[in-house]
Scaffold this motif. Structure first.
Motif, mmCIF file in Angstrom:
data_model
loop_
_atom_site.group_PDB
_atom_site.id
_atom_site.type_symbol
_atom_site.label_atom_id
_atom_site.label_comp_id
_atom_site.label_asym_id
_atom_site.label_seq_id
_atom_site.Cartn_x
_atom_site.Cartn_y
_atom_site.Cartn_z
ATOM 1 N N ASN A 123 0.807 -1.225 0.000
ATOM 2 C CA ASN A 123 0.000 0.000 0.000
ATOM 3 C C ASN A 123 0.840 1.274 0.000
ATOM 4 O OD1 ASN A 123 -2.403 -1.420 -0.068
ATOM 5 N ND2 ASN A 123 -2.664 -1.418 2.137
ATOM 6 N N GLY A 124 2.161 1.123 -0.044
ATOM 7 C CA GLY A 124 3.025 2.281 -0.227
ATOM 8 C C GLY A 124 3.402 3.046 1.021
ATOM 9 N N TYR A 125 3.135 2.473 2.207
ATOM 10 C CA TYR A 125 3.471 3.179 3.445
ATOM 11 C C TYR A 125 4.930 2.972 3.852
ATOM 12 C CZ TYR A 125 -1.598 3.547 3.930
ATOM 13 O OH TYR A 125 -2.919 3.819 3.707
ATOM 14 N N VAL A 126 5.488 1.798 3.551
ATOM 15 C CA VAL A 126 6.880 1.516 3.898
ATOM 16 C C VAL A 126 7.608 1.000 2.667
ATOM 17 C CG1 VAL A 126 6.170 0.917 6.247
ATOM 18 C CG2 VAL A 126 6.592 -0.906 4.602
ATOM 19 N N ILE A 127 8.916 1.025 2.735
ATOM 20 C CA ILE A 127 9.735 0.464 1.654
ATOM 21 C C ILE A 127 10.749 -0.494 2.266
ATOM 22 C CG2 ILE A 127 9.476 2.306 -0.028
ATOM 23 C CD1 ILE A 127 11.984 3.584 1.007
ATOM 24 N N SER A 128 11.086 -1.521 1.508
ATOM 25 C CA SER A 128 12.077 -2.498 1.976
ATOM 26 C C SER A 128 13.409 -2.236 1.301
ATOM 27 C CB SER A 128 11.600 -3.919 1.663
ATOM 28 O OG SER A 128 11.415 -4.096 0.277
ATOM 29 N N ARG A 129 14.465 -2.548 2.025
ATOM 30 C CA ARG A 129 15.820 -2.354 1.498
ATOM 31 C C ARG A 129 16.646 -3.606 1.785
ATOM 32 N NH1 ARG A 129 16.306 2.782 -0.117
ATOM 33 N NH2 ARG A 129 15.115 4.436 0.910
ATOM 34 N N PRO A 130 16.960 -4.406 0.749
ATOM 35 C CA PRO A 130 17.840 -5.558 0.972
ATOM 36 C C PRO A 130 19.215 -5.081 1.414
ATOM 37 C CG PRO A 130 16.718 -5.700 -1.158
ATOM 38 C CD PRO A 130 16.492 -4.308 -0.633
ATOM 39 N N MET A 131 19.686 -5.615 2.537
ATOM 40 C CA MET A 131 21.000 -5.231 3.073
ATOM 41 C C MET A 131 21.734 -6.492 3.477
ATOM 42 S SD MET A 131 20.197 -1.783 5.308
ATOM 43 C CE MET A 131 19.559 -0.299 4.535
ATOM 44 N N GLY A 132 22.575 -6.971 2.566
ATOM 45 C CA GLY A 132 23.302 -8.215 2.839
ATOM 46 C C GLY A 132 22.332 -9.384 2.914
#
Length: 532
Positions: free
Chosen positions: A332-341
């Motif tokens: 729904n666009g409230y958070v974003i994910s960031r692959p880190m290792g």
């Protein structure tokens, strides 16, 4: 709104700016605009309606993008009739109102339609007029709508059903709309417009894009001084974007403060723009479930990307539940994910949420940490020292309105000056009855004393703590603080004096007299030494 010479910039209503200015200030999204124009044109040739929703937080550039898209369609796509509705369409609360507005924007007389009594007849007559226009001109309509979520709030479910069924039955309408968030009218299975729009999230600008926008603003104003000295602002801009995110609206704000000499009021300007977003931020929380609110609030409080495990521990929820809710929040666009290792971390899409959330805390219990970071990035060490001294002189002169500012300025001082600033400010806060603030600063001084093992500082801390306890009528606790101070410095005459006064309040008159005698003796010796 910012003004320079004959050019007027509208931060909140870019559609009021001339087309050429909008094009000069357009950054980063050229490819997205080009692709969307091509896609709309191809769909129009194939007579296939399209329905788009551009989603992004306030200040991200939705109005700017939508207005330029309108101009592109108007100038380049001859098979469409573009209609741009007003940003606030308060008169639309039925499906028929929606299509009557399109007729009005197309300069069509609707008096005959409005003379009809039956609501369904009015809707049908409006649509027939639009069909005739479409057939006569050999063109379909494309309608541009801002704040679709607000428009849908004005229509009840029956009217929303009518609107959707009309779009499906009459293939002469396409729609491009904007909204600051994914809202229930389009996200819930039971709603008429569920899964109806193709959603495009507008991302925040990168640091380079913010700098490009600021340069374009300066070029548009022919502000050569700003362009020539741009390098000296870059470090500050990097820091500010890191803290606040890449909002184009904030880029305008920072540019104005640099060029209009408003740097001393930067925190007030920033707080004002955040405060103006309060209805939007409150609405976000209202749209979330209880579990999502908890997770979302934790993400804000961290202020940096975190793993589901970290959220799970703080929220006291199991990891599968946290993962499920995070996926929904991301969809729904409230958070974003960031692959880190090996891990995936999550953060709130709009970083200004953190500042807004901290602003909701009562002043005195907690100072807004992001603002402390912000001020340290914006001002040099010398500027911070100067600001503290100026504000402190005003406070000593009785100007209590500077109290909030000076508490922040004391805490952002360079390490070599911070202790001195806090030692000057704390007794003044006690004198003014600002107990919470004084207690906060005493805690900061204790942290320094613990690191440096500075006995003299420890003595002063105990003294101030004793003064604070006296102001709260806690005489026994105050006496304990004064005794601790005297264990460090037995010749601290001010402490002995206050200790004596404290003893009176707890009925120990003999001890009080002894303490005052010692204070008098020390004071006499000090004065004799000075005169020799």
């Amino acid at each position: 709104m910012a003004e320079s010479s004959d050019i007027v910039f509208y931060r909140y209503s870019p559609e009021n700016m001339p087309e050429d200015i909008l094009r000069k200030l357009f950054v980063s999204r050229e490819k997205l605009l080009e692709n969307l124009v091509r896609e709309i044109e191809d769909a129009s040739k194939n007579e296939t309606p399209r329905f788009y929703l551009m989603v992004g937080p306030r200040g991200i550039g939705k109005s700017h993008f939508l207005t330029l898209l309108y101009y592109e369609i108007e100038n380049k796509v001859t098979s469409l009739i573009p209609i741009k509705l007003a940003e606030e369409e308060y008169s639309i609360y039925r499906a028929s109102d929606f299509f009557l507005r399109i007729l009005e924007e197309n300069s069509v007389d609707v008096s005959d339609v409005l003379s009809l009594d039956n609501e369904n007849e009015i809707l049908y007559a409006s649509l027939e007029k639009l069909k005739q226009i479409s057939k006569h001109d050999g063109k379909n309509f494309i309608i541009f709508i801002e704040n679709l979520h607000e428009l849908f709030k004005q229509l009840d479910k029956e009217e929303l059903h009518k609107l959707r069924s009309t779009f499906q039955k009459y293939d002469i309408f396409s729609v491009v709309a904007t909204a600051p968030l994914i809202f229930p009218f389009i996200s819930k299975h039971e709603e008429p417009f569920y899964n109806f729009f193709r959603i495009q999230h507008l991302k925040e600008f990168s640091i380079d894009e913010i700098k490009e926008l600021m340069r374009k603003i300066a070029k548009t104003e022919n502000n050569m001084e700003f362009l020539d000295n741009f390098e000296q602002y870059e470090e500050k801009i990097h820091g500010i974007v890191h803290l606040t995110g890449g909002s184009p609206r904030l880029a305008f704000l920072f540019y104005e403060m640099i060029t209009r000499g408003e740097i001393k009021d930067i925190e007030k300007s920033l707080f004002k723009i955040i405060d103006e977003h309060t209805p939007f931020y409150q609405e976000v929380f209202q749209l979330l479930t209880a579990q999502q609110r908890r997770i979302f609030d934790i993400l804000i409080s961290f202020g940096e990307p975190v793993t589901p495990k970290q959220i799970s521990e703080k929220a006291r929820m199991n990891i599968p539940t946290v993962n499920t809710q995070l996926r929904r929040l991301e969809t729904n666009g409230y958070v974003i994910s960031r692959p880190m290792g090996r891990h995936t971390k999550y953060e709130v899409r709009e970083r200004l949420f953190r500042l807004w959330r901290e602003m909701r805390q009562p002043f005195g219990r907690k100072r807004v940490s992001i603002l402390l970071d912000f001020l340290q990035l914006w001002y040099t060490a010398d500027e911070r020292k100067e600001l503290f001294e100026i504000k402190f002189k005003l406070l000593e002169a009785g100007e209590e309105s500077v109290l909030r500012d000076i508490c922040y300025y004391a805490e952002i001082q360079p390490p070599e000056f911070k202790t001195e600033a806090l030692l000057k400010l704390t007794p003044k806060l006690i004198e003014l009855g600002e107990r919470d603030e004084a207690d906060y600063d005493i805690c900061k001084l204790k942290e320094t004393a613990l690191k440096t093992n500075d006995k003299e500082l420890e003595c002063k801390i105990q003294f101030y703590e004793g003064e604070l306890l006296i102001s709260e009528n806690k005489y026994k606790d105050a006496l304990e603080s004064f005794n601790k101070a005297l264990e460090i410095n037995t010749k601290y005459d001010i402490v002995l004096t206050l200790k004596g006064k404290t003893l009176i309040n707890i009925g120990k008159n003999e001890e009080e007299l002894e303490s005052l005698d010692k204070a008098f003796e020390i004071n006499l010796k000090n004065n004799y030494a000075l005169s020799s």
